[in-house]
Design an enzyme around this catalytic site. Structure first.
Site, PDB file in Angstrom:
ATOM      1  CE  LYS A  55     -20.187  15.157 -31.472  1.00  0.00           C
ATOM      2  NZ  LYS A  55     -19.018  14.746 -30.670  1.00  0.00           N
ATOM      3  CG  ASP A 188     -12.736  18.411 -33.081  1.00  0.00           C
ATOM      4  OD1 ASP A 188     -12.798  19.124 -32.056  1.00  0.00           O
ATOM      5  OD2 ASP A 188     -13.349  17.333 -33.187  1.00  0.00           O
ATOM      6  CG  ASP A 205     -12.179  12.740 -35.189  1.00  0.00           C
ATOM      7  OD1 ASP A 205     -12.796  12.628 -36.254  1.00  0.00           O
ATOM      8  OD2 ASP A 205     -12.727  12.994 -34.096  1.00  0.00           O
TER       9      ASP A 205
HETATM   10  P1  ATP Z   1     -15.735  10.806 -31.239  1.00  0.00           P
HETATM   11  O1  ATP Z   1     -17.008  11.552 -31.542  1.00  0.00           O
HETATM   12  O2  ATP Z   1     -15.805   9.837 -30.081  1.00  0.00           O
HETATM   13  O3  ATP Z   1     -14.528  11.701 -31.215  1.00  0.00           O
HETATM   14  P2  ATP Z   1     -15.232  10.255 -33.880  1.00  0.00           P
HETATM   15  O4  ATP Z   1     -16.431   9.937 -34.652  1.00  0.00           O
HETATM   16  O5  ATP Z   1     -14.738  11.635 -33.860  1.00  0.00           O
HETATM   17  O6  ATP Z   1     -15.510   9.801 -32.440  1.00  0.00           O
HETATM   18  P3  ATP Z   1     -12.503   9.286 -34.072  1.00  0.00           P
HETATM   19  O7  ATP Z   1     -12.128  10.336 -33.103  1.00  0.00           O
HETATM   20  O8  ATP Z   1     -11.824   9.261 -35.384  1.00  0.00           O
HETATM   21  O9  ATP Z   1     -14.075   9.254 -34.341  1.00  0.00           O
HETATM   22  O10 ATP Z   1     -12.290   7.862 -33.416  1.00  0.00           O
HETATM   23  C1  ATP Z   1     -12.992   7.509 -32.245  1.00  0.00           C
HETATM   24  C2  ATP Z   1     -12.095   6.672 -31.329  1.00  0.00           C
HETATM   25  O11 ATP Z   1     -11.692   5.476 -31.972  1.00  0.00           O
HETATM   26  C3  ATP Z   1     -10.804   7.368 -30.951  1.00  0.00           C
HETATM   27  O12 ATP Z   1     -10.989   8.135 -29.781  1.00  0.00           O
HETATM   28  C4  ATP Z   1      -9.868   6.220 -30.699  1.00  0.00           C
HETATM   29  O13 ATP Z   1     -10.038   5.721 -29.391  1.00  0.00           O
HETATM   30  C5  ATP Z   1     -10.343   5.160 -31.674  1.00  0.00           C
HETATM   31  N1  ATP Z   1      -9.568   5.192 -32.931  1.00  0.00           N
HETATM   32  C6  ATP Z   1      -9.682   6.104 -33.935  1.00  0.00           C
HETATM   33  N2  ATP Z   1      -8.822   5.846 -34.946  1.00  0.00           N
HETATM   34  C7  ATP Z   1      -8.132   4.742 -34.578  1.00  0.00           C
HETATM   35  C8  ATP Z   1      -7.077   3.973 -35.186  1.00  0.00           C
HETATM   36  N3  ATP Z   1      -6.577   4.290 -36.392  1.00  0.00           N
HETATM   37  N4  ATP Z   1      -6.596   2.907 -34.508  1.00  0.00           N
HETATM   38  C9  ATP Z   1      -7.110   2.571 -33.291  1.00  0.00           C
HETATM   39  N5  ATP Z   1      -8.097   3.240 -32.676  1.00  0.00           N
HETATM   40  C10 ATP Z   1      -8.614   4.314 -33.290  1.00  0.00           C
HETATM   41 MN    MN Z   2     -12.720  12.106 -32.189  1.00  0.00          MN
END
Ligand code: ATP
Ligand code: MN
Length: 252
Positions: A55, A188, A205
């Site tokens: 989002k 979260d 996250d």
């Molecule tokens: P969402 O709303 O989909 O949860 P978000 O904005 O909260 O996305 P994150 O949860 O930090 O962002 O990351 C989204 C996705 O990217 C994670 O579910 C994971 O698959 C991938 N990801 C996040 N951090 C890493 C990392 N350090 N290395 C590899 N992949 C990552």
């Molecule tokens: Mn996330």
């Protein structure tokens, strides 16, 4: 054996547009320019296509000239809901008192900075999180969890037989370190914000994480633990009740 001559800096340097494997229309011009600066600083050869678009942010793998990978998280929107959340979590947070939260761009940047600070605090306390590398405006660079640009699975994405007692114990141990040493509450936490690499849990996250002594923090920790327990209990794992865990963590 004769060594091949090393490439000169000029030969190595590519045209800026070659940095981007996929043209991504969600990247605005200012972000694009910042990504070019970051590439120079971190020896990045190219940014690959987004691996996720949530989002508020997108994650891109970035490959370096020596074939290492970083995860680049770009915060790109700020919905009314997230603006409220940012204000709720940053106003009154002494660590961000000097941050002006007036316009949308600043709000987005604050969110990135907050995630970087939380990651740093967690990493230094010994929690298994992606190692934070840098933050600049709305861009956060961290360690890539996975191999060769292929991200590791989320806890949510594992097959049932991969969900073991050891994995549960490992995750609970990480939450304990987070609580006792980093003194932060994720806020979260669920099977969607834990990655599993080499049978080890990585907590991701963390932009909304808050110090344990803040209002509502214990309630949020309880909710985080309930989420984890519900997930593992469904898979037939022996869980420790949340109330017991809170006592073990010394917050109850
Ligand atoms: P969402 O709303 O989909 O949860 P978000 O904005 O909260 O996305 P994150 O949860 O930090 O962002 O990351 C989204 C996705 O990217 C994670 O579910 C994971 O698959 C991938 N990801 C996040 N951090 C890493 C990392 N350090 N290395 C590899 N992949 C990552
Ligand atoms: Mn996330």
């Amino acid at each position: 054996m004769t060594e091949l001559p090393k490439k000169t800096k000029d030969e190595k340097r590519r045209k800026d547009e070659d940095l981007f494997k996929v043209v991504d229309s969600t990247i605005d011009y200012r972000t694009y320019l910042n990504l070019i600066q970051i590439a120079r600083r971190l020896n990045i050869e190219e940014y690959l296509g987004a691996i996720s678009s949530g989002k508020e942010a997108r994650i891109y793998p970035a490959k370096t000239f020596d074939n290492k990978y970083y995860a680049v998280k770009i915060y790109y929107t700020s919905t009314a809901q997230s603006k409220r959340a940012i204000k709720k979590y940053t106003v009154g947070d002494i660590r961000f008192e000097d941050v002006k939260v007036t316009n949308t761009k600043q709000l987005i940047n604050t969110w990135a900075k907050k995630e970087f600070k939380n990651l740093s605090r967690l990493y230094e306390a010994g929690t298994r999180v992606p190692k934070p590398i840098l933050v600049y405006e709305n861009i956060l660079v961290m360690e890539f969890i996975g191999e060769n640009g292929l991200r590791a699975p989320l806890l949510k994405e594992l097959n049932d037989e991969e969900i073991t007692q050891e994995l549960y114990d490992d995750l609970i141990q990480q939450v304990e370190i987070m609580t006792k040493r980093a003194k932060l509450v994720h806020g979260d936490l669920s099977e969607y914000n834990v990655m599993v690499y080499d049978n080890k849990c990585y907590i991701i996250d963390v932009s909304q994480a808050i110090p344990i002594d803040y209002e509502d923090a214990i309630m949020l920790l309880k909710r985080d633990l309930d989420n984890i327990n519900r997930f593992f209990e469904d898979k037939g794992i022996n869980i420790k009740p949340t109330e017991e865990l809170l006592i073990e963590f010394g917050v109850s």
